[in-house]
Each structure stands twice: as C-alpha cells, then as structure tokens.
Design an enzyme around this catalytic site. Structure first.
Site, PDB file in Angstrom:
ATOM      1  CE  LYS A 138     -11.392  -7.860   1.310  1.00  0.00           C
ATOM      2  NZ  LYS A 138     -12.270  -7.674   0.127  1.00  0.00           N
ATOM      3  CB  SER A 161     -10.302  -9.638  -2.354  1.00  0.00           C
ATOM      4  OG  SER A 161     -11.368  -8.732  -2.169  1.00  0.00           O
ATOM      5  CB  SER A 167     -14.272  -9.245  -3.229  1.00  0.00           C
ATOM      6  OG  SER A 167     -13.354  -9.139  -4.279  1.00  0.00           O
TER       7      SER A 167
END
Length: 480
Positions: free
Chosen positions: A78, A153, A177
């Site tokens: 990520k 996210s 997330s």
C-alpha cells in the site's frame, strides 16, 4: 489459474521449483499492463529491481539455499507504507515526490521472508477515506464493477489482490481500512491484534514520526486464510528495541476442527442496520455452519454498537488532530468554540479533534470497560461473527464533503460513515479480526467479519480457513 492462486499455493510451487519467481513476476507485470488500466489499483511499479530480485531468488533456490516463507513471491505494498528507494506518496500532493531512504519495519520483514516487492497500490489521500481516490493518482475501481468503489483506505491493495495482479498485499487498518476493502472486493483481510506488527514507516503520521497512531495496525490482504497465517508469522514481533527484552509467542487456535469452535453471531443491530440482501448472505453462511454441525449462538451482544462508534471517534480524532498543520488545527479550534456555528458533523468532529488530554483519558477508560465486556464474551465463545459493512460495494461518490455523502440501506438513505460502524467497533478494543468472503449479493461480494480474543489471531485465521470449507472462499471477479 496461476495468477489468482493463493500465496500459500504459489510459494509451495516456488519451493518445488515447479514455477520460477521470474516467471511469476513477469506474469503479474503483464497482467498489470493489460488489466490495471480498468482498475488503477497499481500506482508505482518497480519492475527492474523486482526482476533482479526475482532472478536472485531463483538462483538461491537452484543452489539449495535456505528459503524464507515468502521466498520469490512477488507482492505489492500500500502506498501509505514506506519502501526504500521507491516513492511513497500516501495519495497526497505534499508527498508526490517522496522517496524514503528506508523500508518500513514491516516491509523489511517481508523482504527478509523472501518476498519480491513489485509495486505500490493506491490509497486515498493520507489514507483518510472509505473510498480510494486522490489528487496524485486518481480513482481506483472495484474489479467486480468499475462503477463501484473498492472501499478504502486499502482499496488499491484489495482490488489488486482480487484481480490477480499480485501474490498478496501489505495494507493498513485503523478503523476498517483492510477489512472494508477486503469485504467489498471479495478477498481475505486481516487486522491483527493491536501492537503485533511494528507501525514504523506508516503514513500518516508524517514521514519521520516515530510514534504510531492508537488502534492502527498493518496486515495482509490475500486470497486465502493460509496466506494470512504466513504473513502474520513473518511480520509479527517486537521491534529491535523491544526484542532485547521480550519475544512473541501467540497461542495456538482454540479448536482443531470446525465443530470444536464455540461461535457467537451478531449479524444485525438497530444502531447500524444491515441491508437485507447482505444479511441474507451472512445468515446463509451461519446456516451452513449449523448444517456442518457447529453450534452458533445468535443472541450475544458484546457491546453497544452506537456507543462503540462514538467511542472510536473520541479516541482517534484528538490524536489525528495532533498531526494536522497548525493553521488547520487553529481553524477547527475556532469552529469548535463558536457558539453560533451550526451543529454539523464537521463541528462535532472539530470538537473531538481539539479535545483536551483529560477527554482522551476518559475515553480510554471507557474503552477499557468495553474491552472487559468483550473479554468476558470470549470466556464462553471462541469467535464472534458479524458484518464487515452494511452494504456491498458502493457506487463512486465525488461529493467533496464526506459528511454530505449518503449510502442506501434497505432503500433508505443513511450517513456515508455508517459503513464503518461494524469495523470500528472492533478496532476500538484493538481486537484481531478477519474479513472473509462468504458469497455474493446482486453479483457483488459479501464479507463476514470474524473477531477473536486479543492476541489470539491464530484462532481467527484458523476459523477463517475452516469456514471456507462450507462457504467456498475467494473467487476471481469475472474477466480476471
């Protein structure tokens, strides 16, 4: 299909030398080039270095070197997690050119386990939204329906894993997330117990900050529960300073068969109703467990869901506010103290951001009381099953102010942030939880959240593995 096989299957093939790391890497690079334009999940590719590392992995395997658990597996990370010599933007223009000098601790452990870092995956700016869109790289689409969001996210990670663009991904989870995108995209996602994996190198807070954020965790998104177990074993443990004095020994799973587990289910609640189509899939998963001989108690309620959501905000917002630029913090302070300001969600948020230390300590005491209630639950049950989100993946929403966005549950418009209530209730008390795919509603994935006792992550993962025996687990999206 090789690209959408689990990491456990891929690493086994790599160890047998049925498959080379370079062959697998090139397959993922080709799929990223062909398929990612539909998704925009992968934002920065490190192809040359990845090829060199894959070749080195193959050479080590050929000479009989000792191999790590992820040896030769191409993985993604990520874009909110620092990677040495590979830009890490966290989706914000302030960091568009930021290239860290060192890996985040968790990334360094991935490399030490033999993983090949292939690329970075998309996230909302400062990892701060429940959908994935930012000014640097733009919007990520859900591989099951490009008109819908993969969530946030860790939306880029979930979309990439679901579409078979990577062996697995390292994401992060504060208030859902990892789990929300995993649920929306039909993959497995683990939020480990708070404190198991060092946070150093995660953004936010800003680069160079040594203190992490309360309740924040790093964890894997993958295509099987076995993958979660491999990554947890590779990443969990004290950082260098703490390793001088302590070691981590996680307890084994609480049962050695599916029917050996004591299961509680909490599938709906007036404080955050679940859409009927989603609830039907969750109920079908519970019924499949019962048909398999598992006793499931659906009367248990470990916490007040609405109070847990408020408590999460009381805990996280003051700490998040501490990282704001001074002008932004001053503006919120003024808003919170203005008696003439309308009672909007933003004003309520401003009051939490500017809360006194005493307010946070009071919230922490409330948290400890709720955590004790959860601990009492786990004296009688081994896992709790609950929703990840009240709906399937949401249509993209370009409304700039999230407080003005709406989602629809049973035909009724409700606040956008209702989608995080179930996952935040678990985050508040820092428990381990996995999001696992259990079926489709309207052609879109539905995730079930499996929650376990603190530090009993292996119970959560083992039950996730056994649940797949009756619900089927991951399936590739059409066209991938």
């Amino acid at each position: 299909m090789i690209a959408t096989a689990s990491a456990a299957e891929l690493t086994a093939a790599l160890r047998r030398r049925d498959l080379s790391s370079r062959e697998l890497l090139d397959r993922y690079l080709d799929r990223i080039e062909r398929l990612d334009p539909r998704l925009n999940a992968v934002v920065t590719v490190d192809a040359d270095r990845a090829r060199a590392e894959a070749d080195a992995a193959d050479q080590a395997a050929a000479r009989g070197a000792e191999l790590g658990p992820l040896h030769g597996l191409p993985v993604t990370v990520k874009d909110s997690i620092e990677t040495a010599s590979l830009r890490t933007t966290c989706g914000t223009p302030e960091l568009a050119g930021y290239v860290p000098e060192r890996d985040a601790t968790a990334v360094a452990r991935l490399r030490a386990a033999g993983a090949v870092i292939l690329a970075k995956t998309n996230t909302p700016a400062w990892a701060g939204d429940a959908q994935t869109d930012n000014p640097v790289f733009g919007r990520t689409n859900n591989p099951w329906d490009p008109e819908r969001s993969p969530g946030g996210s860790s939306g880029g990670p979930a979309a990439a894993v679901a579409a078979g663009l990577t062996g697995l991904d390292l994401g992060s989870d504060l208030g859902g997330s990892i789990r929300m995108p995993a649920g929306y995209c039909g993959v497995y996602g683990l939020r480990p117990s708070y404190g198991l994996i060092p946070l150093r190198g995660h953004l936010p807070p800003p680069p160079g900050t040594r203190a992490g954020i309360d309740m924040a965790t790093l964890g894997p998104l993958a295509r099987s529960a076995d993958d979660l177990a491999i990554v947890l074993a590779a990443l969990a443990g004290p950082d260098d300073a703490r390793a001088v004095g302590w070691r981590l020994t996680l307890p084994p799973p609480r049962a050695d068969s599916l029917t050996g587990y004591r299961v509680a289910a909490w599938l709906d609640d007036p404080a955050c109703p679940v859409d009927g189509a989603v609830l039907d899939v969750l109920a079908a998963a519970v019924e499949a467990l019962r048909r398999a001989g598992v006793t499931v108690d659906d009367r248990v309620r470990p916490a007040d869901l609405g109070e847990s959501a408020r408590l999460f905000q009381d805990l996280v917002q003051p700490l998040a506010g501490a990282a704001l630029p001074q002008p932004d913090f001053d503006a919120l302070t003024a808003l919170a103290g203005d008696p003439a300001a309308p009672a909007t969600p933003r004003r309520e948020w401003a009051g939490r951001v500017t809360a006194r230390v005493r307010d946070w300590v009071s919230a922490h005491e409330r948290r400890l009381a709720v955590a004790a209630d959860w601990a009492r639950l786990f004296r009688h049950y081994d896992v709790l099953l609950c929703p990840v989100t009240p709906t399937t993946a949401l249509p993209h929403d370009d409304t700039p102010d999230p407080d003005r966005r709406r989602i629809h549950v049973n035909g009724r418009a409700v606040p956008y942030w209702d989608q995080v209530r179930w996952v935040q209730a678990v985050a508040t008390v820092r428990l381990p939880a996995a999001a696992v795919p259990v079926g489709l509603a309207g052609g879109l994935p539905v995730g079930l959240q499996i929650v376990g006792p603190y530090l009993e992550d292996r119970t959560v993962i083992d039950f996730s593995r056994r649940l797949a025996e009756v619900t089927g687990g991951y399936r590739p999206p059409p066209g991938y």
